[in-house]
Motif scaffolding. Structure first.
Motif, mmCIF file in Angstrom:
data_model
loop_
_atom_site.group_PDB
_atom_site.id
_atom_site.type_symbol
_atom_site.label_atom_id
_atom_site.label_comp_id
_atom_site.label_asym_id
_atom_site.label_seq_id
_atom_site.Cartn_x
_atom_site.Cartn_y
_atom_site.Cartn_z
ATOM 1 N N ARG A 68 26.122 -9.297 -16.146
ATOM 2 C CA ARG A 68 26.449 -10.716 -16.292
ATOM 3 C C ARG A 68 26.761 -11.319 -14.941
ATOM 4 O O ARG A 68 26.492 -12.503 -14.688
ATOM 5 C CB ARG A 68 27.652 -10.859 -17.246
ATOM 6 N N TYR A 69 27.293 -10.515 -14.034
ATOM 7 C CA TYR A 69 27.707 -11.021 -12.728
ATOM 8 C C TYR A 69 26.809 -10.526 -11.598
ATOM 9 O O TYR A 69 26.966 -10.956 -10.462
ATOM 10 C CB TYR A 69 29.159 -10.596 -12.460
ATOM 11 N N GLN A 70 25.913 -9.613 -11.890
ATOM 12 C CA GLN A 70 24.945 -9.161 -10.893
ATOM 13 C C GLN A 70 23.567 -9.205 -11.551
ATOM 14 O O GLN A 70 23.125 -8.250 -12.179
ATOM 15 C CB GLN A 70 25.262 -7.745 -10.420
ATOM 16 N N GLN A 71 22.891 -10.330 -11.365
ATOM 17 C CA GLN A 71 21.655 -10.569 -12.101
ATOM 18 C C GLN A 71 20.399 -10.318 -11.272
ATOM 19 O O GLN A 71 19.303 -10.296 -11.835
ATOM 20 C CB GLN A 71 21.639 -11.999 -12.635
ATOM 21 N N HIS A 72 20.520 -10.151 -9.971
ATOM 22 C CA HIS A 72 19.355 -9.913 -9.120
ATOM 23 C C HIS A 72 19.364 -8.466 -8.646
ATOM 24 O O HIS A 72 20.356 -7.989 -8.086
ATOM 25 C CB HIS A 72 19.350 -10.858 -7.913
ATOM 26 N N HIS A 73 18.237 -7.780 -8.858
ATOM 27 C CA HIS A 73 18.126 -6.370 -8.495
ATOM 28 C C HIS A 73 16.809 -6.175 -7.751
ATOM 29 O O HIS A 73 15.728 -6.367 -8.327
ATOM 30 C CB HIS A 73 18.186 -5.494 -9.744
ATOM 31 N N LYS A 74 16.930 -5.813 -6.478
ATOM 32 C CA LYS A 74 15.756 -5.683 -5.617
ATOM 33 C C LYS A 74 15.699 -4.294 -5.009
ATOM 34 O O LYS A 74 16.719 -3.756 -4.579
ATOM 35 C CB LYS A 74 15.796 -6.732 -4.506
ATOM 36 N N ALA A 75 14.499 -3.737 -4.999
ATOM 37 C CA ALA A 75 14.287 -2.443 -4.357
ATOM 38 C C ALA A 75 14.023 -2.659 -2.862
ATOM 39 O O ALA A 75 13.707 -3.769 -2.410
ATOM 40 C CB ALA A 75 13.124 -1.713 -5.010
ATOM 41 N N GLU A 76 14.122 -1.589 -2.101
ATOM 42 C CA GLU A 76 13.946 -1.665 -0.644
ATOM 43 C C GLU A 76 12.468 -1.798 -0.285
ATOM 44 O O GLU A 76 11.609 -1.195 -0.936
ATOM 45 C CB GLU A 76 14.527 -0.403 -0.011
ATOM 46 N N ARG A 77 12.194 -2.568 0.736
ATOM 47 C CA ARG A 77 10.813 -2.709 1.190
ATOM 48 C C ARG A 77 10.422 -1.504 2.035
ATOM 49 O O ARG A 77 11.279 -0.786 2.571
ATOM 50 C CB ARG A 77 10.613 -3.987 1.986
ATOM 51 N N GLY A 78 9.129 -1.259 2.126
ATOM 52 C CA GLY A 78 8.644 -0.136 2.911
ATOM 53 C C GLY A 78 8.763 -0.396 4.404
ATOM 54 O O GLY A 78 8.748 -1.542 4.860
ATOM 55 N N GLY A 79 8.889 0.675 5.172
ATOM 56 C CA GLY A 79 8.953 0.539 6.627
ATOM 57 C C GLY A 79 7.597 0.192 7.212
ATOM 58 O O GLY A 79 6.543 0.533 6.657
ATOM 59 N N HIS A 80 7.595 -0.482 8.374
ATOM 60 C CA HIS A 80 6.346 -0.864 9.035
ATOM 61 C C HIS A 80 5.778 0.321 9.806
ATOM 62 O O HIS A 80 6.517 1.190 10.293
ATOM 63 C CB HIS A 80 6.584 -2.026 9.994
ATOM 64 N N GLY A 81 4.440 0.339 9.887
ATOM 65 C CA GLY A 81 3.799 1.351 10.718
ATOM 66 C C GLY A 81 4.063 1.088 12.197
ATOM 67 O O GLY A 81 4.366 -0.039 12.601
ATOM 68 N N MET A 82 3.946 2.133 13.002
ATOM 69 C CA MET A 82 4.183 2.026 14.444
ATOM 70 C C MET A 82 3.119 2.788 15.208
ATOM 71 O O MET A 82 2.293 3.505 14.619
ATOM 72 C CB MET A 82 5.582 2.573 14.780
ATOM 73 N N GLY A 83 3.144 2.614 16.529
ATOM 74 C CA GLY A 83 2.194 3.335 17.373
ATOM 75 C C GLY A 83 2.447 4.829 17.367
ATOM 76 O O GLY A 83 3.398 5.327 16.754
ATOM 77 N N LYS A 84 1.577 5.540 18.031
ATOM 78 C CA LYS A 84 1.630 7.007 18.098
ATOM 79 C C LYS A 84 1.503 7.642 16.708
ATOM 80 O O LYS A 84 2.115 8.659 16.414
ATOM 81 C CB LYS A 84 2.913 7.482 18.781
ATOM 82 N N GLN A 85 0.703 6.961 15.861
ATOM 83 C CA GLN A 85 0.373 7.452 14.527
ATOM 84 C C GLN A 85 1.621 7.662 13.652
ATOM 85 O O GLN A 85 1.682 8.569 12.831
ATOM 86 C CB GLN A 85 -0.419 8.764 14.612
ATOM 87 N N ARG A 86 2.619 6.806 13.831
ATOM 88 C CA ARG A 86 3.829 6.903 13.032
ATOM 89 C C ARG A 86 3.735 5.966 11.823
ATOM 90 O O ARG A 86 3.594 4.759 11.979
ATOM 91 C CB ARG A 86 5.055 6.558 13.874
ATOM 92 N N HIS A 87 3.804 6.573 10.649
ATOM 93 C CA HIS A 87 3.718 5.810 9.404
ATOM 94 C C HIS A 87 5.109 5.346 8.974
ATOM 95 O O HIS A 87 6.115 6.011 9.242
ATOM 96 C CB HIS A 87 3.095 6.662 8.293
ATOM 97 N N GLY A 88 5.146 4.230 8.275
ATOM 98 C CA GLY A 88 6.419 3.680 7.815
ATOM 99 C C GLY A 88 7.010 4.492 6.663
ATOM 100 O O GLY A 88 6.291 5.111 5.873
ATOM 101 N N ARG A 89 8.316 4.463 6.576
ATOM 102 C CA ARG A 89 9.016 5.168 5.489
ATOM 103 C C ARG A 89 8.906 4.397 4.180
ATOM 104 O O ARG A 89 8.943 3.176 4.156
ATOM 105 C CB ARG A 89 10.497 5.318 5.865
#
Length: 347
Positions: A60-81
């Motif tokens: 009743r008092y917490q009506q918005h529920h959002k999951a975490e967004r994915g991490g961005h990719g980076m150089g040196k072939q590093r994929h986002g979390r």
């Protein structure tokens, strides 16, 4: 804690992370080529039935529920979390509906049951993903997909083994106090119980069940009079009903017929639930008047009603034992039915 059995929430899954457009830049390494990583997947939003909850007041008092967004990719072939999932913890017995309040998404009837409400967006590809034999230096990278979002309604229908049924001021809360350790409000005016309550009846080893105190129903409840639909929804989960009739009223037979009609109008299957009819508050009348009221009620329901006094605790244990016997018979029938199904599936 305040009881709440219906509320609306907004859920939003995490967006996918962006892919990276990057090139290897290193001393003595010419034509290093693309090395941009992919973005991570956004988190999902799940609803899960858990133990220890019997109200929706938290939402009743917490009506918005959002999951975490994915991490961005980076150089040196590093994929986002990948983004963390969001778990919306709900009481057992919660139904989840679309925003129209009619389309059922899920009915959480068991502990641990989980349903996906919103799917997280996929992460975008980095430029490393687009490298080909003819395109050795792609500068293209994709943005992440947006996560799903929706508004849903949560509706709680308490899961109890037995339920107390009757008109307002029929003595349900007093009986609940006498039968369990629960302490519902008791007063000498109608509608003292505004929210359903639960209590555990303990009659000895192996004889324990959950009893629900359903607020009083009125005529027209099946059409929405008062809070009829929401109260009748809690009755729907009970396996056996104890129908309490106040012996001090003028027409106990008509009181019984009123509640039975509301059950049939709301859901015809509910009229087929096992029912124990009891005349309450017998300590308030003489024995002759109680006999007359019991005879009138018997003529209406077709069988002899029990006679109770919750204040004097007269026949309270007998009524609870009758409920326990009905529940035991139902469990035996369910076990036999499951055994027959298993035999039918055997090769």
């Amino acid at each position: 804690m305040k009881f709440l059995d219906q509320t609306k929430i907004y859920v939003k899954a995490g967006d996918g992370g962006r892919g990276s457009s990057s090139f290897r830049r290193e001393a003595y390494v010419e034509f290093g080529g693309p090395d941009g990583g992919d973005g991570g997947r956004g988190g999902h939003v799940y609803a899960e039935a858990v133990e220890g909850l019997n109200t929706l007041i938290d939402y009743r008092y917490q009506q918005h529920h959002k999951a975490e967004r994915g991490g961005h990719g980076m150089g040196k072939q590093r994929h986002g979390r990948g983004g963390e999932d969001r778990i919306v913890k709900l009481p057992v017995g919660t139904q989840i509906f679309e925003e129209d309040q009619e389309t059922l998404i899920a009915d959480l009837t068991e502990v641990g049951q989980r349903v996906l409400l919103a799917r997280g967006g996929n992460g975008g590809w980095g430029n490393l993903h687009f490298k080909t034999s003819t395109n050795r230096a792609p500068r293209r990278a994709n943005p992440g997909e947006e996560g799903e979002e929706r508004t849903v309604w949560l509706r709680l229908k308490l899961i109890a083994d037995a339920g107390l049924l009757g008109l307002p001021n029929a003595g349900k809360s007093t009986f609940m106090r006498a039968a369990t350790a629960a302490k519902p409000k008791v007063a000498d005016y109608p509608f003292t119980t505004l929210h359903p309550g639960l209590g555990v009846v303990d009659l000895g080893p192996g004889t324990r069940f959950v009893l629900a105190d359903i607020p009083g129903l009125i005529e027209g409840a099946a059409e929405g009079a008062g809070l009829g639909h929401r109260f009748l929804g809690h009755v729907e989960r009970c396996k056996v009903l104890l129908h309490l009739i106040d012996c001090t009223q003028d027409n106990p037979g008509e009181a019984w017929r009123t509640i039975r009609k509301e059950l049939e109008d709301y859901q015809p299957e509910m009229a087929n639930k096992p029912e124990i009819v009891a005349l309450t508050k017998i300590d308030a009348l003489t024995e002759e008047l109680v006999d007359a009221q019991a005879a009138e009620l018997e003529a209406a329901c077709g069988h002899k009603p029990m006679r109770l006094s919750s204040v004097a605790r007269t026949n309270v244990r007998e009524a609870l034992m009758a409920l326990a016997r009905h529940l035991g018979d139902l469990r035996i029938a369910e076990t036999e039915a499951s055994d027959e199904e298993e035999e039918d599936w055997r090769p």
